[in-house]
Design a protein around this motif. Structure first.
Motif, PDB file in Angstrom:
ATOM      1  N   ARG A  97       0.810  -1.214   0.000  1.00 18.22           N
ATOM      2  CA  ARG A  97       0.000   0.000   0.000  1.00 18.22           C
ATOM      3  C   ARG A  97       0.844   1.267   0.000  1.00 18.22           C
ATOM      4  N   ARG A  98       2.157   1.121  -0.063  1.00 19.64           N
ATOM      5  CA  ARG A  98       3.064   2.275  -0.103  1.00 19.64           C
ATOM      6  C   ARG A  98       4.262   1.925  -0.973  1.00 19.64           C
ATOM      7  N   THR A  99       4.879   2.924  -1.580  1.00 19.21           N
ATOM      8  CA  THR A  99       6.051   2.692  -2.419  1.00 19.21           C
ATOM      9  C   THR A  99       7.246   2.323  -1.548  1.00 19.21           C
ATOM     10  N   ARG A 100       8.245   1.766  -2.201  1.00 20.83           N
ATOM     11  CA  ARG A 100       9.436   1.352  -1.451  1.00 20.83           C
ATOM     12  C   ARG A 100      10.110   2.544  -0.787  1.00 20.83           C
ATOM     13  N   ARG A 101      10.196   3.658  -1.507  1.00 27.71           N
ATOM     14  CA  ARG A 101      10.891   4.814  -0.947  1.00 27.71           C
ATOM     15  C   ARG A 101      10.122   5.430   0.213  1.00 27.71           C
ATOM     16  N   LEU A 102       8.793   5.397   0.171  1.00 23.35           N
ATOM     17  CA  LEU A 102       8.023   5.879   1.311  1.00 23.35           C
ATOM     18  C   LEU A 102       8.210   4.961   2.512  1.00 23.35           C
ATOM     19  N   ALA A 103       8.218   3.652   2.260  1.00 18.97           N
ATOM     20  CA  ALA A 103       8.440   2.709   3.363  1.00 18.97           C
ATOM     21  C   ALA A 103       9.816   2.903   3.983  1.00 18.97           C
ATOM     22  N   GLN A 104      10.819   3.183   3.150  1.00 17.67           N
ATOM     23  CA  GLN A 104      12.166   3.410   3.685  1.00 17.67           C
ATOM     24  C   GLN A 104      12.212   4.668   4.538  1.00 17.67           C
ATOM     25  N   ALA A 105      11.546   5.732   4.076  1.00 12.23           N
ATOM     26  CA  ALA A 105      11.538   6.971   4.860  1.00 12.23           C
ATOM     27  C   ALA A 105      10.825   6.769   6.191  1.00 12.23           C
ATOM     28  N   GLN A 106       9.688   6.093   6.191  1.00 14.79           N
ATOM     29  CA  GLN A 106       8.963   5.843   7.437  1.00 14.79           C
ATOM     30  C   GLN A 106       9.751   4.916   8.359  1.00 14.79           C
ATOM     31  N   THR A 107      10.477   3.976   7.787  1.00 16.11           N
ATOM     32  CA  THR A 107      11.305   3.084   8.612  1.00 16.11           C
ATOM     33  C   THR A 107      12.404   3.862   9.311  1.00 16.11           C
ATOM     34  N   ILE A 109      12.399   6.993  10.103  1.00 18.20           N
ATOM     35  CA  ILE A 109      11.789   7.810  11.157  1.00 18.20           C
ATOM     36  C   ILE A 109      11.497   6.945  12.379  1.00 18.20           C
ATOM     37  N   GLY A 110      11.002   5.723  12.147  1.00 19.12           N
ATOM     38  CA  GLY A 110      10.744   4.820  13.268  1.00 19.12           C
ATOM     39  C   GLY A 110      12.007   4.449  14.021  1.00 19.12           C
ATOM     40  N   LEU A 111      13.106   4.249  13.292  1.00 23.18           N
ATOM     41  CA  LEU A 111      14.370   3.942  13.967  1.00 23.18           C
ATOM     42  C   LEU A 111      14.843   5.116  14.811  1.00 23.18           C
ATOM     43  N   ARG A 136       6.030  -2.161  12.582  1.00 28.19           N
ATOM     44  CA  ARG A 136       6.146  -3.328  11.711  1.00 28.19           C
ATOM     45  C   ARG A 136       7.260  -3.129  10.688  1.00 28.19           C
ATOM     46  N   LEU A 137       7.375  -1.915  10.151  1.00 28.72           N
ATOM     47  CA  LEU A 137       8.455  -1.646   9.200  1.00 28.72           C
ATOM     48  C   LEU A 137       9.822  -1.797   9.853  1.00 28.72           C
ATOM     49  N   VAL A 138       9.937  -1.351  11.113  1.00 32.69           N
ATOM     50  CA  VAL A 138      11.216  -1.477  11.814  1.00 32.69           C
ATOM     51  C   VAL A 138      11.540  -2.947  12.064  1.00 32.69           C
ATOM     52  N   HIS A 139      10.533  -3.729  12.457  1.00 27.69           N
ATOM     53  CA  HIS A 139      10.768  -5.150  12.729  1.00 27.69           C
ATOM     54  C   HIS A 139      11.179  -5.904  11.474  1.00 27.69           C
ATOM     55  N   ARG A 140      10.749  -5.439  10.297  1.00 24.72           N
ATOM     56  CA  ARG A 140      11.083  -6.160   9.066  1.00 24.72           C
ATOM     57  C   ARG A 140      12.538  -5.966   8.651  1.00 24.72           C
ATOM     58  N   LEU A 141      13.181  -4.928   9.162  1.00 27.83           N
ATOM     59  CA  LEU A 141      14.568  -4.681   8.772  1.00 27.83           C
ATOM     60  C   LEU A 141      15.474  -5.810   9.248  1.00 27.83           C
ATOM     61  N   LEU A 536      12.257  -5.051  19.718  1.00 31.83           N
ATOM     62  CA  LEU A 536      12.271  -3.718  19.131  1.00 31.83           C
ATOM     63  C   LEU A 536      13.480  -2.915  19.594  1.00 31.83           C
ATOM     64  N   LEU A 537      13.789  -2.979  20.887  1.00 33.21           N
ATOM     65  CA  LEU A 537      14.972  -2.277  21.392  1.00 33.21           C
ATOM     66  C   LEU A 537      16.242  -2.785  20.720  1.00 33.21           C
ATOM     67  N   ARG A 538      16.321  -4.093  20.547  1.00 35.70           N
ATOM     68  CA  ARG A 538      17.504  -4.680  19.912  1.00 35.70           C
ATOM     69  C   ARG A 538      17.636  -4.180  18.480  1.00 35.70           C
ATOM     70  N   SER A 539      16.521  -4.125  17.767  1.00 39.30           N
ATOM     71  CA  SER A 539      16.577  -3.634  16.388  1.00 39.30           C
ATOM     72  C   SER A 539      17.015  -2.174  16.338  1.00 39.30           C
ATOM     73  N   ARG A 540      16.450  -1.348  17.192  1.00 41.77           N
ATOM     74  CA  ARG A 540      16.776   0.073  17.141  1.00 41.77           C
ATOM     75  C   ARG A 540      18.221   0.339  17.530  1.00 41.77           C
ATOM     76  N   ILE A 541      18.711  -0.360  18.554  1.00 40.59           N
ATOM     77  CA  ILE A 541      20.068  -0.075  19.020  1.00 40.59           C
ATOM     78  C   ILE A 541      21.117  -0.604  18.045  1.00 40.59           C
ATOM     79  N   LEU A 542      20.818  -1.713  17.348  1.00 34.99           N
ATOM     80  CA  LEU A 542      21.810  -2.305  16.455  1.00 34.99           C
ATOM     81  C   LEU A 542      21.743  -1.698  15.051  1.00 34.99           C
TER      82      LEU A 542
END
Length: 545
Positions: A97-107, A109-111, A136-141, A536-542
């Protein structure tokens, strides 16, 4: 103006504004598609339909794409598909429902700011989404693959303070965190170290759990005790000892050289009212009763833990009361710098001339630049005016009658003992000279200063001793026979961890980077209101590292 190159693989037909957002109508440029199952190309169009994904904003306006997607026939006889949609892999994934570049920008921001704050921010930036979507976008990274570390720093962090803790591991050479463990047990840390055989240096605090983990998981690695923790542990030992003997040190007379007050500084705080003194005396009576109860139970053979459970006192308070030679009085509060200090000489002179009108004195010093209120002048004058009616009190009911001259608290004295002499303020130097009249205190002060000078010289790279290890051995020998149980126990602990302590004095490795990353981890956790999961903390810190 939007160019056709801004939509990879598409040709823009039209752009128009619809209420509060822009709509871009486009279609694929290729004349055929390739079946995603069998890979067979096809140009036979089955049908068409529209996809309306969100895209990055343009000129501050949200953008919605209207992509006219073709559906092709797949004529391969063995393929289970009969039709397939036109793929646009560079622009948008299937069913997204969103383009790749929009998903990357939102990801990103979430990080940076998390889910709730990220959702608020994206709303202002024209790419609104929900907090759950951002998470969810952050968890997918995918987590980054770290290079084989050679030197690591280990420290614990509170998942829920007082309940559960984790472990943070930092690559000291790359200066970034490399993993986050869900607990701080030695078995978990040792297992992680075994999976990384390239580790040669392990910097840690004084934790025996991490020491055993490093020995079991990386037996060939050099363990390095953190220098800051060495000084912290010494200060904690000094504070416990000073809490035990503080009553004795308070009886020492001030030296003739003075108490370290600056010129023009008030000798004591403002006199308190009768109601305040009554509250203070009542509080002292309760603490005295608790002290006597703890001492009685301790002499009867009860453990500190059992005393704490029976009395409801904190463990540190029970230990302080049980080990104190006498009732630990609270330190007399010394006056802090006041706005009134520069005008004390003028006020004293005017009162000596007979002026006791507080409002008149306040107006005089206000014209001289005083920025405080008249209440400060009222309190000053009330103590010195001729008729002291509402403040008059018998000397026997005053707390000053049962307290000797002021001296710093055990915590402040412990800090004074570990500071360089050249950096001490006059008041701190006066307190140090005063307690050095006690032979035991003088001996401990000398030992503490020698140890802090040794650690600081090795850490700052200044006048490093020619042989720090030998200097440490001499200090340990003297300290283990100094006659003070607290300091002897501290020296015995250093001797037990001797290899790591010597490495701290002879190498440049330190665990300071891990402490800094712990502060960053706390910041990330607090921005998510403490509700973030471990994953989530592990993803953000790493990933953000």
């Amino acid at each position: 103006m939007i160019l056709s190159s801004s939509l990879p693989g598409c040709t823009i037909e039209r752009v128009f504004r619809h209420t509060d957002h822009l709509v871009v109508i486009a279609h694929g440029r290729r004349c055929h598609g390739r079946c995603p199952t069998c890979g067979t190309p096809s140009s036979a169009v089955h049908s068409r339909y529209d996809r309306r994904p969100a895209d990055l904003p343009s000129m501050g306006q949200p953008v919605t794409l209207r992509l006219r997607i073709r559906r092709f026939y797949c004529h391969h006889p063995a393929c289970r598909r009969r039709t397939f949609a036109e793929p646009l892999p560079r622009l948008i994934p299937p069913r997204a429902r969103r383009t790749r570049r929009l998903a990357q920008a939102q990801t990103r921001i979430g990080l940076a700011v998390g889910g709730e704050a990220g959702a608020r921010l994206t709303g202002h930036l024209g790419m609104q989404t929900s907090p759950d979507t951002i998470l969810r976008l952050v968890h997918r990274l995918p987590l980054p693959r770290a290079n084989a570390p050679r030197a690591v720093g280990i420290d614990d962090w509170a998942i829920r303070k007082g309940r559960s803790y984790g472990t943070l591991l930092v690559d000291l050479e790359r200066r970034c965190p490399i993993d986050l463990l869900p607990d701080r047990s030695g078995a978990t840390v040792a297992a992680w170290l075994r999976r990384h055989p390239s580790i040669q240096i392990v910097a840690r605090d004084r934790s025996t759990e991490y020491a055993r983990a490093a020995t079991a998981g990386a037996p060939a690695a050099l363990q390095v005790a953190d220098r800051w923790h060495l000084l912290l542990n010494l200060r904690q030992v000094l504070e416990r000892w000073l809490g035990r003997v503080h009553g004795r040190l308070r009886q020492l007379p001030p030296l003739a050289s003075g108490d370290g007050r600056q010129p023009g500084e008030r000798p004591r705080a403002y006199r308190r009212s009768a109601a305040e003194i009554a509250v203070s005396l009542d509080s002292r009576a309760r603490r005295l009763a608790a002290y006597e109860d703890v001492r009685r139970r301790h002499l009867a053979g009860e453990t500190l833990l059992a005393i704490g459970r029976a009395t409801g006192l904190a463990r540190a308070t029970v230990r302080k009361y049980a080990q104190a030679e006498s009732f630990p009085e609270r330190a007399i509060r010394r006056p802090n710098p006041s706005r009134l200090d520069p005008y004390l000489a003028h006020l004293e002179q005017r009162m000596a001339e007979g002026c006791e009108n507080a409002m008149a004195l306040w107006r005089e010093i206000r014209r001289q630049g005083f920025a405080g209120t008249h209440r400060q002048v009222h309190r000053f004058v009330a103590e010195r005016r001729t008729a002291r009616k509402w403040l008059s009190q018998p000397a026997s009911t005053s707390t000053e009658a049962i307290r000797p001259s002021p001296i710093a608290s055990p915590k402040q004295l412990a800090w004074i003992l570990v500071q360089p002499l050249a950096t001490l303020q006059p008041r701190a130097a006066a307190d140090l000279a005063r307690i050095r009249q006690d032979p035991e205190a003088a001996r401990i002060a000398d030992l503490a200063r020698r140890f802090t000078m040794l650690v600081r010289a090795c850490g700052l790279g200044g006048d490093r001793p020619a042989d720090p290890a030998s200097e440490l051995d001499r200090w340990l020998l003297e300290t283990r026979n100094c006659g003070v149980a607290a300091l002897e126990t501290f020296a015995a602990g250093l001797a037990q961890d001797g290899a790591a302590v010597r490495a701290a004095l002879t190498t440049s490795w330190s665990n300071a980077q891990a402490e800094g990353q712990i502060s960053r981890l706390k910041m990330l956790k607090r921005t998510m209101y403490g509700r973030a999961s471990f994953a989530l903390l592990r993803s953000r810190i790493l990933i953000a590292a």
